[in-house]
Design a protein around this motif. Structure first.
Motif, mmCIF file in Angstrom:
data_model
loop_
_atom_site.group_PDB
_atom_site.id
_atom_site.type_symbol
_atom_site.label_atom_id
_atom_site.label_comp_id
_atom_site.label_asym_id
_atom_site.label_seq_id
_atom_site.Cartn_x
_atom_site.Cartn_y
_atom_site.Cartn_z
ATOM 1 N N ASP A 1 20.491 98.408 36.519
ATOM 2 C CA ASP A 1 19.513 97.402 36.471
ATOM 3 C C ASP A 1 19.606 96.795 37.982
ATOM 4 O O ASP A 1 18.385 95.979 38.223
ATOM 5 C CB ASP A 1 19.506 96.161 35.414
ATOM 6 N N SER A 2 20.495 97.014 38.786
ATOM 7 C CA SER A 2 20.516 96.303 40.036
ATOM 8 C C SER A 2 19.356 96.789 40.935
ATOM 9 O O SER A 2 18.822 95.669 41.675
ATOM 10 C CB SER A 2 21.849 96.721 41.005
ATOM 11 N N TRP A 3 18.757 97.745 40.590
ATOM 12 C CA TRP A 3 17.350 98.138 41.373
ATOM 13 C C TRP A 3 16.315 96.879 41.110
ATOM 14 O O TRP A 3 15.367 96.643 41.809
ATOM 15 C CB TRP A 3 16.794 99.515 40.879
ATOM 16 N N PHE A 4 16.424 96.439 39.854
ATOM 17 C CA PHE A 4 15.220 95.273 39.777
ATOM 18 C C PHE A 4 15.748 93.987 40.436
ATOM 19 O O PHE A 4 14.876 93.422 40.983
ATOM 20 C CB PHE A 4 15.250 95.062 38.161
ATOM 21 N N ALA A 5 17.021 93.642 40.490
ATOM 22 C CA ALA A 5 17.510 92.415 41.107
ATOM 23 C C ALA A 5 17.144 92.556 42.597
ATOM 24 O O ALA A 5 16.522 91.779 43.383
ATOM 25 C CB ALA A 5 18.821 92.065 40.987
ATOM 26 N N ASP A 6 17.262 93.808 43.233
ATOM 27 C CA ASP A 6 17.050 93.990 44.711
ATOM 28 C C ASP A 6 15.519 93.980 44.772
ATOM 29 O O ASP A 6 15.098 93.375 45.847
ATOM 30 C CB ASP A 6 17.591 95.536 44.879
ATOM 31 N N GLY A 7 14.860 94.613 44.070
ATOM 32 C CA GLY A 7 13.305 94.796 44.229
ATOM 33 C C GLY A 7 13.031 93.214 44.271
ATOM 34 O O GLY A 7 11.887 92.829 44.836
ATOM 35 N N LEU A 8 13.342 92.235 43.265
ATOM 36 C CA LEU A 8 12.861 90.956 43.165
ATOM 37 C C LEU A 8 13.103 90.072 44.553
ATOM 38 O O LEU A 8 12.293 89.471 45.032
ATOM 39 C CB LEU A 8 13.290 90.278 41.782
ATOM 40 N N THR A 9 14.400 90.283 44.949
ATOM 41 C CA THR A 9 14.866 89.541 46.094
ATOM 42 C C THR A 9 14.029 90.053 47.122
ATOM 43 O O THR A 9 13.440 89.284 48.073
ATOM 44 C CB THR A 9 16.353 89.870 46.370
ATOM 45 N N GLU A 10 13.730 91.437 47.266
ATOM 46 C CA GLU A 10 12.918 92.258 48.419
ATOM 47 C C GLU A 10 11.468 91.345 48.477
ATOM 48 O O GLU A 10 10.916 90.929 49.437
ATOM 49 C CB GLU A 10 12.839 93.273 48.471
ATOM 50 N N ASP A 11 10.968 91.229 47.327
ATOM 51 C CA ASP A 11 9.392 90.605 47.033
ATOM 52 C C ASP A 11 9.533 89.223 47.350
ATOM 53 O O ASP A 11 8.424 88.817 48.109
ATOM 54 C CB ASP A 11 8.997 91.061 45.852
ATOM 55 N N ILE A 12 10.401 88.576 47.070
ATOM 56 C CA ILE A 12 10.532 86.992 47.438
ATOM 57 C C ILE A 12 10.505 87.099 49.083
ATOM 58 O O ILE A 12 9.876 86.173 49.550
ATOM 59 C CB ILE A 12 11.532 86.541 46.620
ATOM 60 N N ILE A 13 11.434 87.706 49.621
ATOM 61 C CA ILE A 13 11.453 87.757 51.212
ATOM 62 C C ILE A 13 10.063 87.935 51.718
ATOM 63 O O ILE A 13 9.595 87.350 52.644
ATOM 64 C CB ILE A 13 12.408 88.615 51.681
ATOM 65 N N LEU A 14 9.496 89.165 51.004
ATOM 66 C CA LEU A 14 7.992 89.398 51.611
ATOM 67 C C LEU A 14 7.031 88.374 51.329
ATOM 68 O O LEU A 14 6.304 88.174 52.377
ATOM 69 C CB LEU A 14 7.707 90.787 50.844
ATOM 70 N N ASN A 15 7.253 87.942 50.369
ATOM 71 C CA ASN A 15 6.107 86.813 50.005
ATOM 72 C C ASN A 15 6.452 85.623 51.274
ATOM 73 O O ASN A 15 5.557 85.055 51.697
ATOM 74 C CB ASN A 15 6.263 86.215 48.627
ATOM 75 N N LEU A 16 7.707 85.253 51.568
ATOM 76 C CA LEU A 16 7.939 84.026 52.362
ATOM 77 C C LEU A 16 7.663 84.523 53.928
ATOM 78 O O LEU A 16 7.217 83.949 54.578
ATOM 79 C CB LEU A 16 9.365 83.803 52.257
ATOM 80 N N SER A 17 7.694 85.808 54.077
ATOM 81 C CA SER A 17 7.646 86.201 55.517
ATOM 82 C C SER A 17 5.944 86.192 56.208
ATOM 83 O O SER A 17 6.010 86.308 57.277
ATOM 84 C CB SER A 17 8.062 87.883 55.513
ATOM 85 N N LYS A 18 5.116 86.073 55.232
ATOM 86 C CA LYS A 18 3.755 86.035 55.515
ATOM 87 C C LYS A 18 3.441 84.730 56.009
ATOM 88 O O LYS A 18 2.480 84.610 56.588
ATOM 89 C CB LYS A 18 2.953 86.085 54.210
ATOM 90 N N PHE A 19 4.079 83.488 55.850
ATOM 91 C CA PHE A 19 3.759 82.261 56.560
ATOM 92 C C PHE A 19 4.197 82.114 57.762
ATOM 93 O O PHE A 19 5.417 82.490 58.159
ATOM 94 C CB PHE A 19 4.430 81.279 55.384
ATOM 95 N N LYS A 20 3.336 81.855 58.788
ATOM 96 C CA LYS A 20 3.514 81.650 60.302
ATOM 97 C C LYS A 20 4.561 80.496 60.451
ATOM 98 O O LYS A 20 5.095 80.852 61.412
ATOM 99 C CB LYS A 20 2.518 81.584 60.942
ATOM 100 N N ASN A 21 4.571 79.364 59.589
ATOM 101 C CA ASN A 21 5.290 78.336 60.143
ATOM 102 C C ASN A 21 6.636 78.319 59.145
ATOM 103 O O ASN A 21 7.287 77.333 58.985
ATOM 104 C CB ASN A 21 4.768 77.000 60.087
ATOM 105 N N LEU A 22 7.025 79.483 58.953
ATOM 106 C CA LEU A 22 8.452 79.738 58.220
ATOM 107 C C LEU A 22 9.105 80.628 59.106
ATOM 108 O O LEU A 22 8.486 81.792 59.508
ATOM 109 C CB LEU A 22 8.344 80.173 56.851
ATOM 110 N N PHE A 23 10.571 80.730 59.406
ATOM 111 C CA PHE A 23 11.278 81.784 59.849
ATOM 112 C C PHE A 23 12.086 82.407 58.739
ATOM 113 O O PHE A 23 13.138 81.513 58.239
ATOM 114 C CB PHE A 23 12.139 81.238 60.922
ATOM 115 N N VAL A 24 11.887 83.736 58.373
ATOM 116 C CA VAL A 24 12.584 84.339 57.399
ATOM 117 C C VAL A 24 13.526 85.439 57.751
ATOM 118 O O VAL A 24 12.909 86.433 58.589
ATOM 119 C CB VAL A 24 11.289 84.861 56.459
ATOM 120 N N ILE A 25 14.496 85.328 57.585
ATOM 121 C CA ILE A 25 15.589 86.498 57.902
ATOM 122 C C ILE A 25 15.046 87.782 57.161
ATOM 123 O O ILE A 25 14.628 87.942 55.938
ATOM 124 C CB ILE A 25 16.900 86.066 57.556
ATOM 125 N N ALA A 26 15.258 89.072 57.855
ATOM 126 C CA ALA A 26 14.328 90.344 57.463
ATOM 127 C C ALA A 26 15.456 90.849 56.230
ATOM 128 O O ALA A 26 16.677 90.489 56.028
ATOM 129 C CB ALA A 26 14.892 91.223 58.790
#
Length: 589
Positions: A220-245
């Motif tokens: 099930d680790s793929w699900f945990a990794d996928g959720l993490t990645e999508d939260i990073i992706l969602n945050l990355s869209k905001f110009k006034n946030l600096f989000v680590i890749a």
């Protein structure tokens, strides 16, 4: 007297030691003892022959383990790669749960030899490296890497100093990849660059560390990794946030350290971390946001929901982190940034599984990812993310000549990327893939336009920034390319070699040859920088170094064609291509 005789038979010798064993051997024996024993016996006979062909000898076979000695690190590593090839060839006719897969470790140093075999700390280090190696991989120590780095055309991923069982000092280790192409895109540490604790950006900065999977089933680790990645992706869209890749954040999956220390290494103010437990159709997500400066948890939440609510959980987590980091974003802007969810949840699952493979950057893993993305699209033909992901796998196939019909792969990638941006014009991924295809079709304005659209939608995507910089350099705008690459490296501190290659190309166009050399010598895979290094040395008049680098390149790339390379180069300015060709010819290509 007998004790003295025994001591006199011991001698010291410099050698490269390889230790390999079968992954999950006890389980395989439990499944079918006779079959496993027979298959291993046959494999060991083949391996002994292959070992001799590489000027080595099998010193001992211990159950499922092989201990071999070589005079050179080069032959030891070549045999390690061959060992895995032989095992895979043997596995082709065996059921998946009966396959024998090895892992191997190689170390070089002084060893003790007597009538009973080989001994000493350096033998133990090879055995311990094997214990931490991934199945199908060869892990080597830095002493081996220094011997082979300029001789063998393999990929090398620096793993950092590793604490090995019963070994006093940490041993710097590398993972060897026989498919070097994708290794240039894999996130990696730099052996010559200890954590510099970068300065905090002027805007709120955050890293989302990989969520842990608490269920009994680790698949099930793929699900945990996928959720993490999508939260990073969602945050990355905001110009006034600096989000680590994502690549750099996921470096902390196998590293246990306090969140404050991770924040210092990554140069961010806030760290988010969490856990996931799945049970049938229910999911529990726990998450907390930590202020690294004070060490306080400034926000935490636990969600117990139906798995169908996963997209709502993502949105809530994104909104909470945005609010907790005091970023002023209008509600309308948040709404515009939200991703389009698939009509079918199973399609989303296939995409998440695909992500597990695509970031490994091997031919086999890329095909596996492509197959899963195709299944996602079969479930939901209007799923833009799946269409963009298929385009990416085709672009990777084209980039590394893994596709049988290269032109067809590029054309098909274009159609999938175009379909993705039609389906969801707010998703940066489709525009990023569109930019890559247009560049290598030598449609420069379209490529730059697509990358700018992508970065407007996701300004924190470091890989997008690197690819955009490459397109800028091929279009003649080298200063902006260099600036973009430096920003990409800050967003993705564990950046892949590819960023350095792109940076070296921009410096070469500007005729800043010393900067090219300084940049490319930081690559973990030096053989992949030899062509540009040879041209740079030649342009500086350092002909002995240039010719030596060209000779090493010919050994590693015997089929390299300067004429074909010049045709494929997507330079807008003919003088840029000629400038590189001139340097290569001076070097002796």
């Amino acid at each position: 007297m007998s004790g003295q005789d025994k001591t006199s038979t011991v001698r010291r010798q410099l050698g490269a030691v390889l230790f390999a064993d079968v992954v999950g051997y006890a389980r395989l024996m439990g499944n079918d003892e006779i079959d496993t024993y027979s298959a291993l016996k046959s494999l060991l006979e083949q391996l002994e022959t292959a070992c001799q062909a590489h000027d080595g000898r099998v010193v001992a076979v211990r159950g499922d383990g092989v201990l071999a000695l070589f005079e050179t690190a080069t032959n030891a590593v070549k045999f390690g790669i061959e060992l895995h090839r032989i095992a895979e060839q043997s596995n082709a006719s065996r059921p998946e749960d009966h396959r024998l897969r090895f892992r191997a470790g190689v170390h070089m140093g002084e060893i003790l030899i007597d009538d009973r075999g080989i001994h000493g700390d350096n033998v133990n280090i090879a055995a311990r490296l094997q214990e931490i190696a991934e199945p199908g991989r060869v892990f080597v120590s830095s002493s081996v890497y220094e011997q082979i780095r300029n001789r063998l055309r393999f990929g090398f991923e620096f793993l950092g100093p590793q604490r090995l069982k019963n070994i006093a000092e940490p041993i710097p280790a590398y993972c060897v990849r026989s498919e070097i192409e994708g290794a240039a895109m894999a996130a990696t540490l730099r052996p010559d660059s200890p954590p510099a604790h970068p300065q905090l950006p002027g805007i709120p900065s955050v890293a989302v560390l990989p969520f842990s999977s608490l269920g009994g089933d680790q698949s099930d680790s793929w699900f945990a990794d996928g959720l993490t990645e999508d939260i990073i992706l969602n945050l990355s869209k905001f110009k006034n946030l600096f989000v680590i890749a994502r690549n750099s954040a996921f470096f902390f999956k196998a590293r246990t350290m306090p969140p404050q220390e991770a924040a210092r290494e990554l140069g961010v103010r806030y760290v988010a971390r969490g856990s996931i437990r799945r049970a049938s159709s229910r999911i529990r997500v726990a998450i907390e946001l930590i202020d690294a400066e004070s060490g306080r948890t400034i926000w935490g939440e636990r969600y117990d929901r139906d798995i169908d609510d996963i997209f709502a959980i993502q949105d809530e987590v994104t909104d909470a982190i945005v609010a907790a980091t005091a970023v002023l974003i209008e509600a309308q802007e948040r709404k515009r940034m939200s991703q389009a969810a698939p009509a079918d949840l199973a399609a989303y699952g296939y995409v998440l599984r695909g992500q597990q493979y695509i970031f490994r950057y091997t031919r086999q893993d890329n095909r596996q990812a492509q197959s899963l993305y195709e299944r996602a699209l079969a479930r939901d033909q209007d799923y833009a993310r799946a269409s963009a992901a298929i385009s990416r796998t085709l672009n990777i196939d084209w980039r590394y000549s893994w596709a049988k019909d290269a032109d067809h792969a590029l054309d098909t990638a274009l159609s999938f990327a175009q379909r993705a941006v039609e389906l969801d014009p707010t998703d940066a991924r489709g525009f990023g893939e569109l930019g890559f295809v247009h560049l290598y079709r030598k449609e420069h304005d379209a490529a730059i336009g697509a990358y700018r659209r992508a970065l407007a939608l996701n300004p924190n995507d470091a890989d997008l920034l690197s690819d955009y910089a490459d397109a800028l350099a091929h279009s003649g705008d080298n200063e902006t390319a260099i600036s973009s690459l430096k920003q990409a490296m800050r967003l993705n501190p564990y950046f892949p070699d590819q960023y350095l290659w792109h940076l070296g190309g921009a410096y070469y166009n500007l005729k800043e040859y010393d900067a090219v050399i300084d940049t490319l010598t930081r690559m973990n895979n030096p053989t992949e920088g030899q062509r540009m290094l040879a041209a740079s040395y030649a342009q500086l008049g350092k002909m002995e170094l240039a010719r030596d680098m060209a000779a090493r390149h010919r050994e590693a790339h015997p089929n390299f064609s300067l004429e074909r390379w010049a045709k494929v180069q997507p330079d807008r300015l003919a003088e840029d291509t000629q400038h590189f060709v001139e340097g290569l010819k001076k070097a002796g290509f």
